[in-house]
Design a protein around this motif. Structure first.
Motif, PDB file in Angstrom:
ATOM      1  N   LEU A   1       0.847  -1.193   0.000  1.00 21.50           N
ATOM      2  CA  LEU A   1       0.000   0.000   0.000  1.00 21.50           C
ATOM      3  C   LEU A   1       0.881   1.241   0.000  1.00 21.50           C
ATOM      4  CD1 LEU A   1      -2.978  -0.698   2.439  1.00 21.50           C
ATOM      5  CD2 LEU A   1      -2.832  -1.025  -0.026  1.00 21.50           C
ATOM      6  N   GLU A   2       0.762   2.044  -1.032  1.00 16.51           N
ATOM      7  CA  GLU A   2       1.571   3.253  -1.175  1.00 16.51           C
ATOM      8  C   GLU A   2       0.821   4.432  -0.580  1.00 16.51           C
ATOM      9  OE1 GLU A   2       4.772   4.603  -1.318  1.00 16.51           O
ATOM     10  OE2 GLU A   2       4.935   3.140  -2.937  1.00 16.51           O
ATOM     11  N   GLY A   3       0.517   4.375   0.705  1.00 14.53           N
ATOM     12  CA  GLY A   3      -0.196   5.452   1.362  1.00 14.53           C
ATOM     13  C   GLY A   3       0.648   6.141   2.407  1.00 14.53           C
ATOM     14  N   VAL A   4       0.086   7.185   2.998  1.00 11.36           N
ATOM     15  CA  VAL A   4       0.741   7.953   4.051  1.00 11.36           C
ATOM     16  C   VAL A   4       0.275   7.420   5.398  1.00 11.36           C
ATOM     17  CG1 VAL A   4       1.019  10.238   5.075  1.00 11.36           C
ATOM     18  CG2 VAL A   4       0.885   9.984   2.574  1.00 11.36           C
ATOM     19  N   SER A   5       1.202   7.155   6.290  1.00 10.38           N
ATOM     20  CA  SER A   5       0.841   6.628   7.594  1.00 10.38           C
ATOM     21  C   SER A   5      -0.042   7.607   8.356  1.00 10.38           C
ATOM     22  CB  SER A   5       2.097   6.330   8.420  1.00 10.38           C
ATOM     23  OG  SER A   5       1.754   5.985   9.758  1.00 10.38           O
ATOM     24  N   LEU A   6      -1.008   7.069   9.081  1.00 11.35           N
ATOM     25  CA  LEU A   6      -1.878   7.911   9.901  1.00 11.35           C
ATOM     26  C   LEU A   6      -1.077   8.707  10.915  1.00 11.35           C
ATOM     27  CD1 LEU A   6      -4.829   8.645  10.669  1.00 11.35           C
ATOM     28  CD2 LEU A   6      -4.755   6.729  12.279  1.00 11.35           C
ATOM     29  N   SER A   7       0.052   8.191  11.333  1.00 11.08           N
ATOM     30  CA  SER A   7       0.887   8.890  12.317  1.00 11.08           C
ATOM     31  C   SER A   7       1.264  10.284  11.842  1.00 11.08           C
ATOM     32  CB  SER A   7       2.156   8.081  12.602  1.00 11.08           C
ATOM     33  OG  SER A   7       1.845   6.805  13.099  1.00 11.08           O
ATOM     34  N   ARG A   8       1.438  10.453  10.535  1.00  6.34           N
ATOM     35  CA  ARG A   8       1.822  11.765  10.010  1.00  6.34           C
ATOM     36  C   ARG A   8       0.700  12.773  10.211  1.00  6.34           C
ATOM     37  NH1 ARG A   8       4.441  12.070   4.130  1.00  6.34           N
ATOM     38  NH2 ARG A   8       5.795  10.596   5.255  1.00  6.34           N
ATOM     39  N   LEU A   9      -0.542  12.350   9.989  1.00  9.59           N
ATOM     40  CA  LEU A   9      -1.672  13.256  10.207  1.00  9.59           C
ATOM     41  C   LEU A   9      -1.796  13.608  11.686  1.00  9.59           C
ATOM     42  CD1 LEU A   9      -4.188  14.724   9.125  1.00  9.59           C
ATOM     43  CD2 LEU A   9      -5.465  12.594   9.422  1.00  9.59           C
ATOM     44  N   ILE A  10      -1.561  12.643  12.546  1.00 10.56           N
ATOM     45  CA  ILE A  10      -1.667  12.885  13.983  1.00 10.56           C
ATOM     46  C   ILE A  10      -0.647  13.906  14.450  1.00 10.56           C
ATOM     47  CG2 ILE A  10      -1.279  11.791  16.244  1.00 10.56           C
ATOM     48  CD1 ILE A  10      -2.643   9.297  15.115  1.00 10.56           C
ATOM     49  N   THR A  11       0.545  13.872  13.876  1.00 10.33           N
ATOM     50  CA  THR A  11       1.613  14.773  14.325  1.00 10.33           C
ATOM     51  C   THR A  11       1.567  16.142  13.652  1.00 10.33           C
ATOM     52  OG1 THR A  11       3.130  13.837  12.670  1.00 10.33           O
ATOM     53  CG2 THR A  11       3.157  12.860  14.874  1.00 10.33           C
ATOM     54  N   GLN A  12       0.587  16.384  12.799  1.00  7.61           N
ATOM     55  CA  GLN A  12       0.510  17.662  12.087  1.00  7.61           C
ATOM     56  C   GLN A  12      -0.186  18.754  12.885  1.00  7.61           C
ATOM     57  OE1 GLN A  12      -1.302  16.633   8.323  1.00  7.61           O
ATOM     58  NE2 GLN A  12       0.671  16.569   7.281  1.00  7.61           N
ATOM     59  N   GLY A  13      -0.357  18.556  14.173  1.00  3.33           N
ATOM     60  CA  GLY A  13      -0.973  19.582  14.996  1.00  3.33           C
ATOM     61  C   GLY A  13      -2.441  19.324  15.206  1.00  3.33           C
ATOM     62  N   SER A  14      -3.075  20.249  15.921  1.00  3.24           N
ATOM     63  CA  SER A  14      -4.477  20.059  16.297  1.00  3.24           C
ATOM     64  C   SER A  14      -5.305  21.288  15.938  1.00  3.24           C
ATOM     65  CB  SER A  14      -4.592  19.776  17.793  1.00  3.24           C
ATOM     66  OG  SER A  14      -3.976  20.822  18.536  1.00  3.24           O
TER      67      SER A  14
ATOM     68  N   GLY B   1      -0.041   2.973  13.243  1.00  5.44           N
ATOM     69  CA  GLY B   1       0.849   2.322  12.287  1.00  5.44           C
ATOM     70  C   GLY B   1       0.155   1.377  11.336  1.00  5.44           C
ATOM     71  N   ASN B   2      -1.081   0.994  11.626  1.00  2.72           N
ATOM     72  CA  ASN B   2      -1.783   0.042  10.773  1.00  2.72           C
ATOM     73  C   ASN B   2      -2.784   0.683   9.822  1.00  2.72           C
ATOM     74  OD1 ASN B   2      -0.405  -2.130  11.795  1.00  2.72           O
ATOM     75  ND2 ASN B   2      -1.976  -2.674  13.297  1.00  2.72           N
ATOM     76  N   PHE B   3      -2.805   2.009   9.786  1.00  4.49           N
ATOM     77  CA  PHE B   3      -3.714   2.712   8.877  1.00  4.49           C
ATOM     78  C   PHE B   3      -2.908   3.587   7.918  1.00  4.49           C
ATOM     79  CE2 PHE B   3      -6.459   2.137  12.692  1.00  4.49           C
ATOM     80  CZ  PHE B   3      -7.417   1.322  12.103  1.00  4.49           C
ATOM     81  N   ARG B   4      -3.347   3.619   6.656  1.00  2.00           N
ATOM     82  CA  ARG B   4      -2.711   4.435   5.626  1.00  2.00           C
ATOM     83  C   ARG B   4      -3.757   5.332   4.966  1.00  2.00           C
ATOM     84  NH1 ARG B   4       0.677   1.885   7.808  1.00  2.00           N
ATOM     85  NH2 ARG B   4       2.290   0.527   6.947  1.00  2.00           N
ATOM     86  N   ILE B   5      -3.384   6.548   4.657  1.00  7.51           N
ATOM     87  CA  ILE B   5      -4.238   7.438   3.876  1.00  7.51           C
ATOM     88  C   ILE B   5      -3.770   7.331   2.429  1.00  7.51           C
ATOM     89  CG2 ILE B   5      -5.069   9.790   3.567  1.00  7.51           C
ATOM     90  CD1 ILE B   5      -4.248  10.298   6.507  1.00  7.51           C
ATOM     91  N   MET B   6      -4.628   6.774   1.593  1.00  8.62           N
ATOM     92  CA  MET B   6      -4.244   6.478   0.218  1.00  8.62           C
ATOM     93  C   MET B   6      -4.303   7.739  -0.643  1.00  8.62           C
ATOM     94  SD  MET B   6      -3.570   3.363   0.669  1.00  8.62           S
ATOM     95  CE  MET B   6      -3.256   2.850  -1.025  1.00  8.62           C
ATOM     96  N   PRO B   7      -3.590   7.757  -1.766  1.00  4.55           N
ATOM     97  CA  PRO B   7      -3.604   8.934  -2.649  1.00  4.55           C
ATOM     98  C   PRO B   7      -5.008   9.338  -3.103  1.00  4.55           C
ATOM     99  CG  PRO B   7      -1.816   7.464  -3.263  1.00  4.55           C
ATOM    100  CD  PRO B   7      -2.626   6.737  -2.229  1.00  4.55           C
ATOM    101  N   ASP B   8      -5.929   8.366  -3.227  1.00  7.72           N
ATOM    102  CA  ASP B   8      -7.295   8.695  -3.649  1.00  7.72           C
ATOM    103  C   ASP B   8      -8.205   9.019  -2.466  1.00  7.72           C
ATOM    104  OD1 ASP B   8      -7.699   6.233  -2.495  1.00  7.72           O
ATOM    105  OD2 ASP B   8      -8.369   5.222  -4.326  1.00  7.72           O
ATOM    106  N   GLY B   9      -7.637   9.110  -1.263  1.00  6.27           N
ATOM    107  CA  GLY B   9      -8.407   9.492  -0.094  1.00  6.27           C
ATOM    108  C   GLY B   9      -8.983   8.342   0.701  1.00  6.27           C
TER     109      GLY B   9
END
Length: 459
Positions: free
Chosen positions: A249-262, A300-308
């Protein structure tokens, strides 16, 4: 089992059996020492409740530190207890968070020769013929192994999950040590049948070592969510013993969204809510669509895919509904959601959530559960860390006067608790605002769909 040494750079769980057992054995020894010290403190005039609370807090801190330092099933148990980060005082939870952070940052990587040896042993000497390319660099750490990127023989990018040599025996050793310290978990939940819950956890963790079972779980989810507009579950391409090969899966880890602030509003706020809703929907829909609970919800087990869409990986920790669980939920829902204390106490006793001979202050139970119930029936609820800390602390307060600590949980319900607590932890980190009632009604209409609760104000 071999230990990690500076010469080999790692490749197996980070400590040998004797070291791991010694760390775990130190927990009850320290607990006994605190109990003895507590006698002296009470003799000096400190209250029983104050001394008892201090003992339990320090025991929790010690357990978290040990769990965070070890790998294998003990680290998995630490993940199960991660909800305590929201409810314990920071001076207790902080060392646990730090220990898990060190574990993640310093996870030993198997050297290429070790990886190749495992692949040859599990697939065969001609294992390279299955791949057009295999990347030895930058493996992703798993609790009992690691994941490599490769290209399958048909040209598809794949993830190759390889178990550490000796990891299975290390986990079995951990399980034996865990059974020995199991009674100490009564320091956190004295009303629970800790031995039965520990046995349920041991069974659950043993199943996660079975890559054939994990492959079957993932195939069930992949089939159920095939071509879904909201979710992506990678297809299983092959499984050979302790090697599992799935689509990459070529997605972005959910961790990145979590660390982007609130951010309180704007695109980031909307994206957090959207992803939070997808996670909630995936966890609630799994039993109806795939026939299984997804048991390992963490960033770590969730990815945000390029198509959302939401990509989901790691299906080792899955389970069917425990026998009778839905009937139990139907029994609990009306008195819980409609605030009927006598009927709720009867349901608690009828379903084994308190020892038969134990008294129960049901009015206090109702008041403590009201915020959690309100979250389910409100149009939307913001599941922030502050909300979880405030309301879950009322449920898990370590004081002996906390009536909810008198309650227990049938051990067979452990998989549901794991999914629920893990899901709350992820959604709390996202700070997502969610329509819980609409989603519960969608997936469990027989439980909440026809209810029109009238609730007292939350405390």
């Amino acid at each position: 089992m071999p230990k990690r040494t500076p010469a080999d750079g790692g490749g197996v769980p980070p400590a040998g059996k004797l070291v791991r057992s010694a760390k775990l054995a130190g927990v009850p020894v320290a607990f006994a020492g605190r109990r003895m010290a507590g006698v002296g403190k009470r003799a000096l005039g400190r209250s029983v409740d104050e001394v008892d609370r201090e003992i339990r807090l320090r025991t929790a801190q010690h357990m978290f530190e040990v769990l965070g330092e070890l790998k294998g099933c003990i680290a998995k148990l630490g993940q199960l207890l991660a909800v305590y980060e929201f409810v314990l005082p920071d001076e207790v939870a902080a060392p646990y968070r730090q220990a898990l952070g060190r574990l993640q940052d310093s996870a030993p990587a198997m050297l290429p020769g070790t990886v190749h040896g495992v692949l040859a042993a599990q697939i065969g000497a001609d294992w390279r013929s299955r791949f057009l390319d295999f990347d030895d660099r930058r493996p992703a750490a798993a609790s009992v192994g690691q994941v490599h990127r490769a290209v399958w023989h048909d040209g598809r990018p794949v993830a190759v999950k390889v178990m550490y040599p000796g990891a299975r025996q290390a986990v079995y050793d951990d399980l034996q040590a865990l059974r020995r310290i199991g009674p100490l978990f009564s320091a956190l939940l004295p009303g629970a049948d800790t031995a039965a819950v520990i046995e349920a956890l041991c069974s659950y963790i043993r199943e996660e070592l079975d890559y054939a079972r994990e492959a079957d779980n993932q195939r069930a989810f992949a089939a159920a969510y095939a071509a879904d507009p909201d979710f992506v579950v990678p297809e299983v391409l092959a499984q050979y013993g302790d090697v599992l090969i799935t689509e990459w899966l070529e997605g972005v880890s959910l961790s990145r969204l979590i660390t982007q602030g609130s951010a309180a509003d704007g695109p980031l706020r909307a994206e957090r809510d959207r992803i939070g809703l997808l996670i909630l929907r995936f966890l609630l829909s799994g039993p109806a669509r795939a026939g299984l609970l997804y048991g390992d919800p963490h960033p770590g087990n969730f990815r945000i895919m390029p198509d959302g869409r939401l990509g989901v990986v790691d299906f080792g920790a899955c389970a069917a509904w425990p026998p009778g669980y839905l009937e139990m939920a139907k029994d609990f829902a009306p008195p819980l959601l409609n605030c009927a204390p006598a009927e709720l106490e009867a349901a608690i006793r009828r379903n084994g959530y308190i020892a038969p001979d134990r008294e129960l202050d049901i009015d206090t139970v109702v008041r403590r559960l009201t915020p959690l119930r309100d979250a389910v029936v409100a149009p939307t609820i913001a599941l922030t860390p502050d909300w979880l800390r405030t309301h879950l602390r009322a449920a898990t307060d370590l004081r002996v006067t906390n009536v909810l600590r008198q309650l227990t949980m049938p051990s067979q319900h452990t998989p549901v608790a794991r999914t629920a607590l893990g899901g709350l932890g992820v959604l709390g980190q996202l700070r997502a605002e969610l329509p819980l009632r609409a989603e519960f009604t969608r997936w469990f209409p027989e439980i909440v769909g026809d209810l029109d609760p009238v609730l007292p104000p939350s405390e």
